[in-house]
Design a protein around this motif. Structure first.
Motif, PDB file in Angstrom:
ATOM      1  N   ILE A 141      11.728 -14.240 -16.815  1.00 29.30           N
ATOM      2  CA  ILE A 141      10.398 -14.116 -16.196  1.00 29.30           C
ATOM      3  C   ILE A 141      10.036 -12.638 -16.018  1.00 29.30           C
ATOM      4  O   ILE A 141       8.911 -12.230 -16.265  1.00 29.30           O
ATOM      5  CB  ILE A 141      10.363 -14.842 -14.829  1.00 29.30           C
ATOM      6  CG1 ILE A 141      10.594 -16.341 -15.037  1.00 29.30           C
ATOM      7  CG2 ILE A 141       9.048 -14.587 -14.103  1.00 29.30           C
ATOM      8  CD1 ILE A 141      10.825 -17.118 -13.755  1.00 29.30           C
TER       9      ILE A 141
ATOM     10  N   ASN B  53      -5.263  -8.023 -16.260  1.00 29.40           N
ATOM     11  CA  ASN B  53      -4.149  -8.888 -15.914  1.00 29.40           C
ATOM     12  C   ASN B  53      -4.619 -10.268 -15.453  1.00 29.40           C
ATOM     13  O   ASN B  53      -3.853 -11.045 -14.895  1.00 29.40           O
ATOM     14  CB  ASN B  53      -3.291  -8.222 -14.826  1.00 29.40           C
ATOM     15  CG  ASN B  53      -2.638  -6.949 -15.329  1.00 29.40           C
ATOM     16  OD1 ASN B  53      -1.697  -7.013 -16.109  1.00 29.40           O
ATOM     17  ND2 ASN B  53      -3.162  -5.796 -14.931  1.00 29.40           N
TER      18      ASN B  53
ATOM     19  N   ARG C  51       7.420 -26.787 -23.225  1.00 33.72           N
ATOM     20  CA  ARG C  51       8.005 -25.709 -22.443  1.00 33.72           C
ATOM     21  C   ARG C  51       9.265 -26.144 -21.751  1.00 33.72           C
ATOM     22  O   ARG C  51       9.332 -27.212 -21.166  1.00 33.72           O
ATOM     23  CB  ARG C  51       7.019 -25.220 -21.379  1.00 33.72           C
ATOM     24  CG  ARG C  51       6.012 -24.301 -21.972  1.00 33.72           C
ATOM     25  CD  ARG C  51       5.050 -23.831 -20.911  1.00 33.72           C
ATOM     26  NE  ARG C  51       3.812 -23.470 -21.567  1.00 33.72           N
ATOM     27  CZ  ARG C  51       2.700 -23.209 -20.931  1.00 33.72           C
ATOM     28  NH1 ARG C  51       2.657 -23.265 -19.621  1.00 33.72           N
ATOM     29  NH2 ARG C  51       1.622 -22.882 -21.586  1.00 33.72           N
TER      30      ARG C  51
ATOM     31  N   ILE D 273       1.167 -18.200 -20.861  1.00 36.44           N
ATOM     32  CA  ILE D 273       2.333 -18.556 -20.047  1.00 36.44           C
ATOM     33  C   ILE D 273       2.281 -17.825 -18.708  1.00 36.44           C
ATOM     34  O   ILE D 273       2.594 -18.378 -17.659  1.00 36.44           O
ATOM     35  CB  ILE D 273       3.639 -18.212 -20.800  1.00 36.44           C
ATOM     36  CG1 ILE D 273       3.773 -19.096 -22.048  1.00 36.44           C
ATOM     37  CG2 ILE D 273       4.851 -18.360 -19.894  1.00 36.44           C
ATOM     38  CD1 ILE D 273       4.837 -18.629 -23.018  1.00 36.44           C
ATOM     39  N   LEU D 274       1.842 -16.563 -18.748  1.00 34.07           N
ATOM     40  CA  LEU D 274       1.781 -15.763 -17.524  1.00 34.07           C
ATOM     41  C   LEU D 274       0.619 -16.184 -16.629  1.00 34.07           C
ATOM     42  O   LEU D 274       0.536 -15.747 -15.480  1.00 34.07           O
ATOM     43  CB  LEU D 274       1.651 -14.274 -17.873  1.00 34.07           C
ATOM     44  CG  LEU D 274       2.918 -13.626 -18.446  1.00 34.07           C
ATOM     45  CD1 LEU D 274       2.596 -12.240 -18.996  1.00 34.07           C
ATOM     46  CD2 LEU D 274       3.999 -13.528 -17.371  1.00 34.07           C
ATOM     47  N   GLY D 275      -0.283 -16.987 -17.146  1.00 32.15           N
ATOM     48  CA  GLY D 275      -1.383 -17.478 -16.317  1.00 32.15           C
ATOM     49  C   GLY D 275      -2.597 -16.572 -16.310  1.00 32.15           C
ATOM     50  O   GLY D 275      -3.425 -16.625 -15.394  1.00 32.15           O
ATOM     51  N   ILE D 276      -2.712 -15.734 -17.338  1.00 27.62           N
ATOM     52  CA  ILE D 276      -3.779 -14.739 -17.366  1.00 27.62           C
ATOM     53  C   ILE D 276      -5.173 -15.361 -17.426  1.00 27.62           C
ATOM     54  O   ILE D 276      -6.146 -14.774 -16.939  1.00 27.62           O
ATOM     55  CB  ILE D 276      -3.517 -13.755 -18.535  1.00 27.62           C
ATOM     56  CG1 ILE D 276      -2.545 -12.695 -18.027  1.00 27.62           C
ATOM     57  CG2 ILE D 276      -4.792 -13.148 -19.078  1.00 27.62           C
ATOM     58  CD1 ILE D 276      -2.209 -11.638 -19.016  1.00 27.62           C
TER      59      ILE D 276
ATOM     60  N   VAL E 103      13.403 -21.580 -16.479  1.00 23.48           N
ATOM     61  CA  VAL E 103      13.500 -20.263 -17.098  1.00 23.48           C
ATOM     62  C   VAL E 103      14.149 -19.303 -16.097  1.00 23.48           C
ATOM     63  O   VAL E 103      13.776 -19.291 -14.927  1.00 23.48           O
ATOM     64  CB  VAL E 103      12.090 -19.767 -17.485  1.00 23.48           C
ATOM     65  CG1 VAL E 103      12.161 -18.385 -18.080  1.00 23.48           C
ATOM     66  CG2 VAL E 103      11.453 -20.742 -18.453  1.00 23.48           C
TER      67      VAL E 103
ATOM     68  N   PHE F 203      10.206 -20.714 -24.497  1.00 22.90           N
ATOM     69  CA  PHE F 203       8.815 -21.142 -24.320  1.00 22.90           C
ATOM     70  C   PHE F 203       8.260 -21.874 -25.526  1.00 22.90           C
ATOM     71  O   PHE F 203       7.100 -22.242 -25.551  1.00 22.90           O
ATOM     72  CB  PHE F 203       7.938 -19.934 -23.999  1.00 22.90           C
ATOM     73  CG  PHE F 203       8.376 -19.249 -22.762  1.00 22.90           C
ATOM     74  CD1 PHE F 203       8.061 -19.786 -21.525  1.00 22.90           C
ATOM     75  CD2 PHE F 203       9.161 -18.116 -22.809  1.00 22.90           C
ATOM     76  CE1 PHE F 203       8.490 -19.179 -20.373  1.00 22.90           C
ATOM     77  CE2 PHE F 203       9.594 -17.512 -21.653  1.00 22.90           C
ATOM     78  CZ  PHE F 203       9.269 -18.043 -20.433  1.00 22.90           C
TER      79      PHE F 203
ATOM     80  N   PRO G 223       6.268 -10.069 -18.601  1.00 22.07           N
ATOM     81  CA  PRO G 223       5.167  -9.097 -18.502  1.00 22.07           C
ATOM     82  C   PRO G 223       5.397  -7.875 -19.387  1.00 22.07           C
ATOM     83  O   PRO G 223       4.444  -7.302 -19.909  1.00 22.07           O
ATOM     84  CB  PRO G 223       5.181  -8.693 -17.014  1.00 22.07           C
ATOM     85  CG  PRO G 223       5.835  -9.835 -16.319  1.00 22.07           C
ATOM     86  CD  PRO G 223       6.862 -10.345 -17.289  1.00 22.07           C
TER      87      PRO G 223
ATOM     88  N   VAL H 208      11.139 -25.804 -18.700  1.00 26.28           N
ATOM     89  CA  VAL H 208      10.654 -25.361 -17.391  1.00 26.28           C
ATOM     90  C   VAL H 208      11.653 -24.462 -16.662  1.00 26.28           C
ATOM     91  O   VAL H 208      11.285 -23.571 -15.931  1.00 26.28           O
ATOM     92  CB  VAL H 208      10.255 -26.576 -16.526  1.00 26.28           C
ATOM     93  CG1 VAL H 208       9.893 -26.135 -15.117  1.00 26.28           C
ATOM     94  CG2 VAL H 208       9.069 -27.290 -17.150  1.00 26.28           C
TER      95      VAL H 208
ATOM     96  N   ARG I  38      -6.106 -18.197 -15.999  1.00 21.76           N
ATOM     97  CA  ARG I  38      -6.267 -19.235 -14.978  1.00 21.76           C
ATOM     98  C   ARG I  38      -7.327 -18.899 -13.942  1.00 21.76           C
ATOM     99  O   ARG I  38      -7.529 -19.639 -12.985  1.00 21.76           O
ATOM    100  CB  ARG I  38      -4.936 -19.517 -14.283  1.00 21.76           C
ATOM    101  CG  ARG I  38      -3.875 -20.087 -15.219  1.00 21.76           C
ATOM    102  CD  ARG I  38      -2.605 -20.420 -14.471  1.00 21.76           C
ATOM    103  NE  ARG I  38      -2.685 -21.693 -13.786  1.00 21.76           N
ATOM    104  CZ  ARG I  38      -2.295 -22.858 -14.298  1.00 21.76           C
ATOM    105  NH1 ARG I  38      -1.810 -22.901 -15.510  1.00 21.76           N
ATOM    106  NH2 ARG I  38      -2.395 -23.957 -13.608  1.00 21.76           N
TER     107      ARG I  38
END
Lengths: 219, 219
Positions: free
Chosen positions: A12, A108, A3, A78-81, A7, A56, A16, A5, A83
């Motif tokens: 960003i 989400n 990645r 990447i969006l952290g969905i 960005v 990415f 979404p 970093v 996590r």
């Protein structure tokens, strides 16, 4: 995946939208999509799409387009969905209630833990299954149930205080609907403010441009 | 003022933020501001600010910065704030009600004419002074009281139908909060959709990045 970093915030902001668009394509049964078709559906050029996604890592194959499901999954990552983010809602006025009842937190990647208010008519009840506790118990609740994000929909007069309390309990992000720019330490917490007026003014601009063009054409 | 008509959508998206920021500066009594100070307060570089504003004509003076009040007024003009735009709200659920009660339409150059619903408990009442009429009377009302924009907060199942009805009455814009991508003729109407999820996912991304960095640092 490697990645890059650094960005830009514009990229960003688009991520979404990619995720949303790809989710719709997947639901509609689309297997593969070219960067130009994906771009067209989002009002972007094919080269912009390729550039964005290149930030990415390597997606897609020259001449074959993108695989919808794996690109969607990758962007979701990447969006952290996945996590396991959690959220509490502060303020159960009309807006807070509308969001609790209608917003699909789980799609989400967020789990909605609880809501907080000071109104005795609401405290102790549930909204769409979500328990509403007294705001006085915010800290003790969050100690046992850490939240990634606090959603602020309290009156403006309470915004800063509740924002400070969220920060001191260790939330990582504040989703701010109060229309008040709370002052917090950016090293400790990320604030994302929703400004309905930005959206209406962009619409106002587009309508005004159109009216002007039509005015010129009819002269 | 000469306007460069081909303005990128990224710049259009930033214009309302400039307007908001300048309004706050004006309220705080700031007379002049440099492009670097304005940029810093908005998370943009000075050169990006200069580039953005250059799209719309010559603002500011080398070495003197921008005059806050006149730049704000000029951007307000560009956004169409003084064009006398009007709006009707379709749907008075929690979200519609929250927007009617709290959103400052007039600060954004919009006059809120009326709201429409089908719930007999709400039709005939007023919300924050705004009359609520039955949705059946939408067309006859708009014939007498043309609206620039229709704000959609109806259930998803009614979104397309109400969108179509708005278009046929001649509204120029639809401010869409339904989370459903209504299909309308882009030649006839501009649609601005508000997607809360885009905002939450951007926040999720920023938090995730931070968690990853902290994870790396603590290793």
């Amino acid at each position: 995946m490697k990645r890059n970093v650094k960005v830009s915030s514009a990229v960003i902001r688009r991520l979404p939208r990619y995720y949303r668009q790809l989710s719709e394509l997947q639901e509609a049964g689309t297997i593969r999509i070219s960067s130009s078709a994906l771009g067209k559906s989002m009002g972007l050029t094919a080269s912009q799409i390729r550039q964005d996604l290149f930030c990415f890592g390597e997606f897609g194959q020259q001449g074959y387009g993108y695989k919808v499901d794996s690109l969607r999954e990758e962007i979701g990552e990447i969006l952290g969905i996945s996590r396991g983010h959690t959220v509490v809602v502060l303020g159960t006025g009309n807006l807070g209630r509308a969001i609790i009842e209608n917003f699909r937190f789980s799609s989400n990647g967020f789990r909605l833990l609880a809501a907080f208010d000071i109104d005795p008519h609401v405290v102790g009840t549930r909204i769409a299954g979500v328990p509403v506790y007294h705001a006085d118990t915010l800290e003790s609740f969050l100690q046992k149930n850490p939240a990634s994000v606090g959603l602020l929909t309290v009156p403006i007069a309470a915004a800063q205080e509740m924002g400070d309390r969220l920060v001191s309990t260790g939330v990582k992000g504040i989703w701010n609907f109060t229309n008040y720019e709370i002052a917090v330490d950016p090293e400790r917490v990320v604030v994302e403010s929703v400004h309905f007026s930005d959206s209406l003014l962009a619409l106002s601009y587009m309508i005004s441009q159109r009216e002007e063009r039509e005015g010129e054409e009819s002269v």
